[in-house]
Design an enzyme around this catalytic site. Structure first.
Site, PDB file in Angstrom:
ATOM      1  N   LYS A  72       0.825  -1.085   0.074  1.00  0.00           N
ATOM      2  CA  LYS A  72       0.004  -0.079  -0.035  1.00  0.00           C
ATOM      3  C   LYS A  72       0.942   1.262   0.025  1.00  0.00           C
ATOM      4  O   LYS A  72       0.447   2.212   0.596  1.00  0.00           O
ATOM      5  CB  LYS A  72      -0.953  -0.053   1.096  1.00  0.00           C
ATOM      6  CG  LYS A  72      -1.936  -1.226   1.270  1.00  0.00           C
ATOM      7  CD  LYS A  72      -2.725  -1.453  -0.111  1.00  0.00           C
ATOM      8  CE  LYS A  72      -3.372  -0.388  -0.855  1.00  0.00           C
ATOM      9  NZ  LYS A  72      -4.077  -0.566  -2.138  1.00  0.00           N
ATOM     10  N   HIS A 131       7.044  -7.444  -2.870  1.00  0.00           N
ATOM     11  CA  HIS A 131       7.085  -6.776  -1.457  1.00  0.00           C
ATOM     12  C   HIS A 131       8.247  -7.333  -0.640  1.00  0.00           C
ATOM     13  O   HIS A 131       8.342  -7.044   0.675  1.00  0.00           O
ATOM     14  CB  HIS A 131       5.739  -6.838  -0.497  1.00  0.00           C
ATOM     15  CG  HIS A 131       4.691  -6.109  -1.278  1.00  0.00           C
ATOM     16  ND1 HIS A 131       4.555  -4.954  -1.814  1.00  0.00           N
ATOM     17  CD2 HIS A 131       3.543  -6.858  -1.436  1.00  0.00           C
ATOM     18  CE1 HIS A 131       3.410  -4.598  -2.263  1.00  0.00           C
ATOM     19  NE2 HIS A 131       2.476  -5.677  -1.897  1.00  0.00           N
TER      20      HIS A 131
END
Length: 340
Positions: free
Chosen positions: A85, A150
């Site tokens: 995010k 990530h």
């Protein structure tokens, strides 16, 4: 540039077959590993495991370990790495469009972004099976593919991070103001999972301890910051806020790093304006493909698009929460030359 491939952007349909079920069948070897790792319960009710100093859910961790063991890079592969995010979806669209602009002009009525989500076009490598790595064809050059992850530096395959005679992989690292990252992450999870029994404060307490997917976020950021200083030809460190404030400057910087600088003709034709417009969060949010359906692991497509505003955390965090994150950030980054 190899322009013979008629569909350089299409990913294998097989990448959409994975299950998000926490009880999916893993190998005995992986289950044995999980049993030895420290674990906690996330604020959204799933076990999270600490591996090499970072926290991961079981499914992505399994994919990361497979990637470490089996991924073989092509010479010019590109990796977009982010904390969760931090503008990942937006930057997938940007890198994809920038790299493929001579095959698919950003005003092309058949541009793949109009009918595919950014996650379909630029897959998370740890959500692919090793047998699918070579099926990815999302660049006009057969020597390169675009992946996202990530992963912290200690998890990224050494063959990607290190230079050698056969690999010149590029890593674009994007991060965001920590307070905005946390708020965006909480709201994203809240839209995909019932958090009626969990408060923002509970989520905050775990996040500030570093217990979040691919966290602690500070340790991931500082790892890539140091790599960008030591190997600027390999790692480009970018900030979400800079792209929002000066998109043309940052797009030119990104294009040069990827070895695809804009020509004078492209500059004069306003191609940057067209890329910014096509890839804007508002435009992506309003495309039909992003309004419905789910990702390969069952996350709702529409939940990847909030408002994208810088400083949105002010609406949700107390002054005490904001001060705590600022203090941790200052302590973690002290002496590095990096600040937020």
């Amino acid at each position: 540039m190899e322009s013979e491939t008629s569909l350089p952007l299409e990913c294998s349909p097989a990448i959409t077959t994975h299950s998000v079920d926490e009880e999916m069948v893993f190998s005995h070897e992986f289950m044995d590993l999980l049993s030895t790792l420290p674990k906690e319960r996330t604020f959204f009710g799933t076990n999270i495991y600490q591996y090499k100093g970072f926290w991961f859910l079981a499914l992505p961790l399994h994919g990361m370990i497979e990637c470490q063991q089996q991924f073989k890079p092509r010479r010019n592969d590109i990796f977009l790495v982010t904390p969760p995010k931090s503008g990942t979806t937006w930057f997938k669209a940007i890198i994809y469009t920038l790299l493929n602009r001579q095959v698919y002009h950003p005003q092309d009525p058949h541009h793949p972004l109009l009918t595919n989500t950014p996650h379909q076009l630029v897959p998370f490598i740890n959500l692919l099976k090793p047998s699918e790595y070579d099926s990815i064809s999302n660049s006009p050059d057969s020597s390169s593919r675009i992946f996202s992850a990530h992963m912290p530096t200690v998890i990224l395959p050494k063959s990607v991070l290190e230079d050698n005679d056969s690999s010149n992989c590029k890593i674009v690292y994007l991060c965001r103001e920590i307070k905005d990252t946390f708020v965006s992450f909480f709201h994203f999870v809240n839209k995909n999972v019932d958090l009626s029994s969990c408060s923002l404060e509970n989520a905050f307490n775990l996040y500030s301890r570093g217990v979040s997917p691919a966290g602690p976020v500070w340790d991931q950021i500082i790892g890539y910051w140091k790599e960008s200083l030591e190997r600027p030809n390999k790692v480009l460190f970018m900030r979400y806020e800079d792209m929002k404030n000066e998109p043309y400057v940052q797009l030119r910087r990104l294009a040069r790093f990827l070895g695809k600088p804009l020509s004078e003709e492209e500059e004069n034709s306003g191609v940057l304006d067209k890329i910014v417009k096509l890839c804007s969060i508002d435009n992506l949010r309003n495309l039909e493909v992003n309004k419905s359906g789910t990702t390969s692991i069952g996350l709702k497509n529409h939940t990847f698009y909030r408002n994208g505003q810088v400083g949105d955390w002010k609406k949700y965090l107390t002054s005490e929460m904001a001060s705590k994150l600022d203090h941790i950030t200052e302590e973690k980054f002290r002496g590095s030359g990096l600040s937020f």
